[in-house]
Design an enzyme around this catalytic site. Structure first.
Site, PDB file in Angstrom:
ATOM      1  CG  ASN A 218      -9.245  -2.896 -18.054  1.00  0.00           C
ATOM      2  OD1 ASN A 218      -9.757  -3.577 -18.944  1.00  0.00           O
ATOM      3  ND2 ASN A 218      -8.162  -3.282 -17.391  1.00  0.00           N
ATOM      4  CD1 TRP A 219     -15.992  -1.912 -18.455  1.00  0.00           C
ATOM      5  CD2 TRP A 219     -17.479  -3.049 -19.687  1.00  0.00           C
ATOM      6  NE1 TRP A 219     -17.205  -1.282 -18.324  1.00  0.00           N
ATOM      7  CE2 TRP A 219     -18.144  -1.949 -19.069  1.00  0.00           C
ATOM      8  CE3 TRP A 219     -18.223  -3.884 -20.509  1.00  0.00           C
ATOM      9  CZ2 TRP A 219     -19.505  -1.692 -19.250  1.00  0.00           C
ATOM     10  CZ3 TRP A 219     -19.582  -3.620 -20.693  1.00  0.00           C
ATOM     11  CH2 TRP A 219     -20.213  -2.545 -20.065  1.00  0.00           C
ATOM     12  CE  LYS A 220      -9.491  -5.309 -14.425  1.00  0.00           C
ATOM     13  NZ  LYS A 220      -8.715  -5.625 -13.277  1.00  0.00           N
TER      14      LYS A 220
ATOM     15  CG  HIS B  91      -3.893  -4.302 -17.224  1.00  0.00           C
ATOM     16  ND1 HIS B  91      -3.996  -5.316 -16.306  1.00  0.00           N
ATOM     17  CD2 HIS B  91      -4.678  -3.295 -16.768  1.00  0.00           C
ATOM     18  CE1 HIS B  91      -4.818  -4.949 -15.338  1.00  0.00           C
ATOM     19  NE2 HIS B  91      -5.248  -3.723 -15.591  1.00  0.00           N
TER      20      HIS B  91
ATOM     21  CD  GLU C  13      -6.224  -7.875 -14.337  1.00  0.00           C
ATOM     22  OE1 GLU C  13      -6.881  -7.736 -15.384  1.00  0.00           O
ATOM     23  OE2 GLU C  13      -6.640  -7.515 -13.223  1.00  0.00           O
TER      24      GLU C  13
ATOM     25  CD  GLU D 113      -3.967   0.043 -13.774  1.00  0.00           C
ATOM     26  OE1 GLU D 113      -5.113   0.380 -13.528  1.00  0.00           O
ATOM     27  OE2 GLU D 113      -3.684  -0.965 -14.438  1.00  0.00           O
TER      28      GLU D 113
ATOM     29  N   GLY E  69      -8.015  -4.684  -7.967  1.00  0.00           N
ATOM     30  CA  GLY E  69      -9.083  -5.621  -7.634  1.00  0.00           C
ATOM     31  C   GLY E  69      -9.041  -6.136  -6.199  1.00  0.00           C
TER      32      GLY E  69
ATOM     33  CB  SER F 164      -8.949  -0.720  -5.148  1.00  0.00           C
ATOM     34  OG  SER F 164      -8.656  -2.100  -5.284  1.00  0.00           O
TER      35      SER F 164
ATOM     36  N   GLY G 208     -11.106  -0.577 -13.077  1.00  0.00           N
ATOM     37  CA  GLY G 208     -11.535  -1.902 -13.499  1.00  0.00           C
ATOM     38  C   GLY G 208     -12.937  -2.207 -13.006  1.00  0.00           C
ATOM     39  N   GLY G 209     -13.023  -2.885 -11.872  1.00  0.00           N
ATOM     40  CA  GLY G 209     -14.298  -3.383 -11.358  1.00  0.00           C
ATOM     41  C   GLY G 209     -15.399  -2.331 -11.301  1.00  0.00           C
TER      42      GLY G 209
HETATM   43  C1  PEP Z   1      -7.357  -2.287 -13.586  1.00  0.00           C
HETATM   44  O1  PEP Z   1      -7.537  -3.455 -13.891  1.00  0.00           O
HETATM   45  O2  PEP Z   1      -6.745  -1.548 -14.365  1.00  0.00           O
HETATM   46  C2  PEP Z   1      -7.880  -1.831 -12.316  1.00  0.00           C
HETATM   47  C3  PEP Z   1      -7.464  -0.676 -11.871  1.00  0.00           C
HETATM   48  O3  PEP Z   1      -8.766  -2.660 -11.682  1.00  0.00           O
HETATM   49  P1  PEP Z   1      -9.600  -2.327 -10.346  1.00  0.00           P
HETATM   50  O4  PEP Z   1     -10.146  -0.911 -10.507  1.00  0.00           O
HETATM   51  O5  PEP Z   1     -10.673  -3.339 -10.314  1.00  0.00           O
HETATM   52  O6  PEP Z   1      -8.662  -2.407  -9.205  1.00  0.00           O
END
Ligand code: PEP
Length: 249
Positions: free
Chosen positions: A9-11, A92, A94, A162, A168, A207, A228-229
């Site tokens: 997920n590149w957000k 999601h 966010e 999640e 994050g 994470s 994500g990251g």
């Molecule tokens: C996400 O945004 O779905 C996510 C899992 O982010 P991260 O891996 O950065 O915690």
């Protein structure tokens, strides 16, 4: 047996200068055929990513629940499909936090995606306050109940657990807690879709890195990861794909 899915997920990250990363991720996906890999990129990168990422499913991170209409700044499932997207994230955390989206919104968006042939990664997860108050189980059950689209089936629906406090932050639940929450998710799915629940993948997100991926992916009822990251560069994402391949042998 459920194949592992590693989805990035590149957000709101990524410009055309980052397409080289997508090419490298697509090459790693091709080199690990026992694992499914997908990348959900910003709307602006969907078509360019599809053009460079042969064989790698490219997805969106949201869509509008309507097929068209006077919704300034929004994007429909038909538009995503036309760009070449084959899946989308909905619900999601966010978006729940920043755009005040509800589980009902996630349900309507999942239904819209389905109408346009897009696969769906439906997110659920509790906040830190809910976690600390011992309410995670109830929150996640309620989110699944309210957002699971009609006729949900494994061929187009994936659930992602999640915990918001893990996104994050570098924090992750214990493997026991992940297993327990995924078992709760699976049991809830079973009450709603019966035996089809056995085929629906449940991803863990929050994470995930190349360091912790293998242990998480080997945990009961964890059928992959939403990342994500660590999905933003091939250097960080490919080790997660490789970890999924190792636990799939
Ligand atoms: C996400 O945004 O779905 C996510 C899992 O982010 P991260 O891996 O950065 O915690």
């Amino acid at each position: 047996m459920r194949r592992k899915l590693v989805a990035g997920n590149w957000k709101m990250f990524g410009l055309k200068t980052d397409l080289g990363e997508i090419e490298k991720i697509a090459a790693a996906a091709a080199a690990n055929p026992q694992v499914d890999v997908a990348l959900c990129v910003p709307f602006t990168l969907i078509a360019p990513a599809v053009a460079v990422a042969a064989g790698l499913p490219i997805g969106a991170q949201d869509l509008h629940e309507a097929d068209k209409g006077p919704h300034t700044g929004c994007i429909s499932g038909a538009m995503l499909a036309e760009l070449g997207a084959t899946l989308t994230i909905v619900g999601h955390s966010e978006r729940r936090a920043d755009q005040h989206e509800t589980s009902h919104d996630a349900w309507a968006k999942a239904a819209a995606a389905r109408r346009h042939g897009l696969k769906v990664i439906l997110c659920c997860g509790e906040t830190e306050a809910e976690h600390n108050a011992g309410r995670a189980e109830r929150i996640v059950q309620s989110q699944i109940e309210k957002s699971l689209p009609d006729l949900a089936g494994p061929e187009w629906l994936t659930l992602a657990y999640e915990p918001r406090w893990a996104i994050g932050t570098g924090k992750t639940p214990s493997l026991e807690d992940i297993a327990a929450m995924h078992a709760i998710g699976r049991a809830k799915l079973r009450t709603m879709v019966g035996d089809a629940a056995d085929g629906i993948r449940i991803l863990y997100g929050g994470s995930v890195t190349g360091t912790n991926a293998e242990a998480i992916l080997a945990t009961d009822n964890v059928d992959g990861a939403l990342v994500g990251g660590a999905s933003l560069t091939a250097e960080k994402f490919v080790p997660i794909i490789e970890a999924a391949a190792r636990v799939s042998r």
